[in-house]
Design an enzyme around this catalytic site. Structure first.
Site, mmCIF file in Angstrom:
data_model
loop_
_atom_site.group_PDB
_atom_site.id
_atom_site.type_symbol
_atom_site.label_atom_id
_atom_site.label_comp_id
_atom_site.label_asym_id
_atom_site.label_seq_id
_atom_site.Cartn_x
_atom_site.Cartn_y
_atom_site.Cartn_z
ATOM 1 N N GLU A 39 0.751 -1.186 -0.025
ATOM 2 C CA GLU A 39 0.046 0.092 0.017
ATOM 3 C C GLU A 39 0.904 1.227 -0.057
ATOM 4 O O GLU A 39 0.678 2.267 0.765
ATOM 5 C CB GLU A 39 -1.001 -0.021 1.334
ATOM 6 C CG GLU A 39 -1.904 -1.192 1.230
ATOM 7 C CD GLU A 39 -2.930 -0.959 0.139
ATOM 8 O OE1 GLU A 39 -3.262 -0.003 -0.353
ATOM 9 O OE2 GLU A 39 -3.448 -2.166 -0.435
ATOM 10 N N GLY A 42 2.111 2.605 -3.243
ATOM 11 C CA GLY A 42 1.884 3.198 -4.584
ATOM 12 C C GLY A 42 2.654 2.185 -5.565
ATOM 13 O O GLY A 42 3.021 2.850 -6.443
ATOM 14 N N THR A 95 1.660 -0.018 -7.614
ATOM 15 C CA THR A 95 0.658 -0.125 -8.906
ATOM 16 C C THR A 95 0.838 1.310 -9.689
ATOM 17 O O THR A 95 0.890 1.255 -10.913
ATOM 18 C CB THR A 95 -0.449 -0.589 -8.574
ATOM 19 O OG1 THR A 95 -0.535 -1.819 -7.778
ATOM 20 C CG2 THR A 95 -1.408 -0.864 -9.722
ATOM 21 N N LYS A 117 1.453 -8.060 -13.376
ATOM 22 C CA LYS A 117 1.642 -8.554 -11.789
ATOM 23 C C LYS A 117 1.357 -9.945 -11.843
ATOM 24 O O LYS A 117 0.279 -10.620 -11.642
ATOM 25 C CB LYS A 117 0.359 -7.631 -11.094
ATOM 26 C CG LYS A 117 0.529 -7.644 -9.563
ATOM 27 C CD LYS A 117 -0.368 -6.656 -9.003
ATOM 28 C CE LYS A 117 -0.399 -6.533 -7.343
ATOM 29 N NZ LYS A 117 0.701 -5.969 -6.770
ATOM 30 N N GLY A 135 6.074 -6.445 -8.295
ATOM 31 C CA GLY A 135 5.938 -7.653 -7.219
ATOM 32 C C GLY A 135 4.587 -7.390 -6.394
ATOM 33 O O GLY A 135 3.549 -6.664 -6.787
ATOM 34 N N VAL A 136 4.688 -8.180 -5.380
ATOM 35 C CA VAL A 136 3.468 -8.218 -4.450
ATOM 36 C C VAL A 136 3.893 -7.742 -2.951
ATOM 37 O O VAL A 136 4.918 -8.272 -2.725
ATOM 38 C CB VAL A 136 2.433 -9.568 -4.437
ATOM 39 C CG1 VAL A 136 3.295 -10.683 -4.032
ATOM 40 C CG2 VAL A 136 1.167 -9.362 -3.476
ATOM 41 N N GLY A 137 3.305 -6.572 -2.448
ATOM 42 C CA GLY A 137 3.745 -6.276 -1.008
ATOM 43 C C GLY A 137 5.258 -5.582 -1.148
ATOM 44 O O GLY A 137 5.416 -5.050 -2.211
ATOM 45 N N ASN A 154 7.106 8.181 -3.389
ATOM 46 C CA ASN A 154 5.704 8.388 -3.529
ATOM 47 C C ASN A 154 4.982 9.052 -2.282
ATOM 48 O O ASN A 154 5.355 8.212 -1.247
ATOM 49 C CB ASN A 154 4.985 7.216 -3.884
ATOM 50 C CG ASN A 154 3.511 7.219 -4.207
ATOM 51 O OD1 ASN A 154 2.987 8.144 -5.011
ATOM 52 N ND2 ASN A 154 2.650 6.358 -3.779
#
Length: 235
Positions: A12, A14, A16, A37, A116-118, A175
């Site tokens: 969470e 930013g 994406t 993704k 990536g994720v997280g 960000n």
């Protein structure tokens, strides 16, 4: 495969939005861009189907007309760590099939922007995490730093983890997660001194963080990377 792997100092923060902004920037330069993704956790049921907001945003930013399944080959319903989300659905995260799916899409593009994720070391299986995914892909890494209290420590630890795996930290994007963050400029200066990679831009807190708006906050270092690494070569 040519492109970038986008990671972040946390979830969470930013990733994406920045991935979509980079995708837009590369598309504007005339490149065919695949925003991917590989693993996405968290879906909503909208208009009769399950969708992941991040996958939707990346799909709309790209210019190859990819499907949701091509942008997000492995999606889970629950918004939690992928290995937990997979267990809740009695599914497995399989390394080789997932990498193959990513490569099939990336082959159709001049450049792949792979998110990536997280954070950088989120578990995917018992012996594979997102850092391993980045190593498997062997792409330069862009680090999204969420500007909020603690960001210097998180950014330096992540940069250290990236380099310890033999990967190149191509740059970082700041960000603005907390627009009221105290001493924001002092934090930026510390990050610039210590990360050892160029800052690719400072994204302000945007009311509408469209790919074009985020791309507008990126700087000349993106163009330099584009010229040095991603511009199609003459035959």
């Amino acid at each position: 495969m040519r492109g970038l792997f986008i990671t972040g100092t946390d979830t969470e923060i930013g990733k994406t939005c920045v991935s979509a902004g980079l995708t837009h920037r590369f598309a504007q330069a005339g490149l065919k861009v695949a925003a991917i993704k590989p693993i996405a956790a968290g879906q909503d049921f909208i208009d009769g189907r399950w969708i992941n907001e991040d996958v939707q945003r990346l799909r709309e930013a790209g210019n190859l007309g990819l499907s949701d399944a091509e942008v997000g080959p492995l999606q889970f319903r629950a918004a939690c760590a992928p290995h937990i989300a997979a267990r809740l659905e009695d599914r497995e995260i399989e390394r080789e099939p997932l990498l193959a799916a990513v490569c099939r899409v990336a082959e159709r593009a001049d450049v792949a922007v792979i998110e990536g994720v997280g954070g950088f070391r989120v578990p995917l299986t018992a012996d594979w995490d997102t850092a391993d995914l980045a190593v498997d892909l062997q792409l330069p890494v862009v680090l999204v730093v969420g500007l909020r209290l603690g960001c210097i420590n998180h950014a330096l630890l992540t940069a250290e983890a990236i380099r310890s795996r033999g990967l190149t930290l191509a740059g970082w994007v700041a960000n603005t997660v907390d627009p009221d963050m105290p001493h924001l400029q002092d934090n930026l200066q510390a990050l610039d001194r210590q990360l050892g990679a160029p800052c690719w831009g400072l994204v302000p807190r945007l009311e509408s963080p469209t790919p074009a708006a985020v791309a507008g906050a990126l700087n000349h270092h993106v163009g330099q990377f584009l010229d040095d690494h991603l511009t199609p070569q003459s035959p």
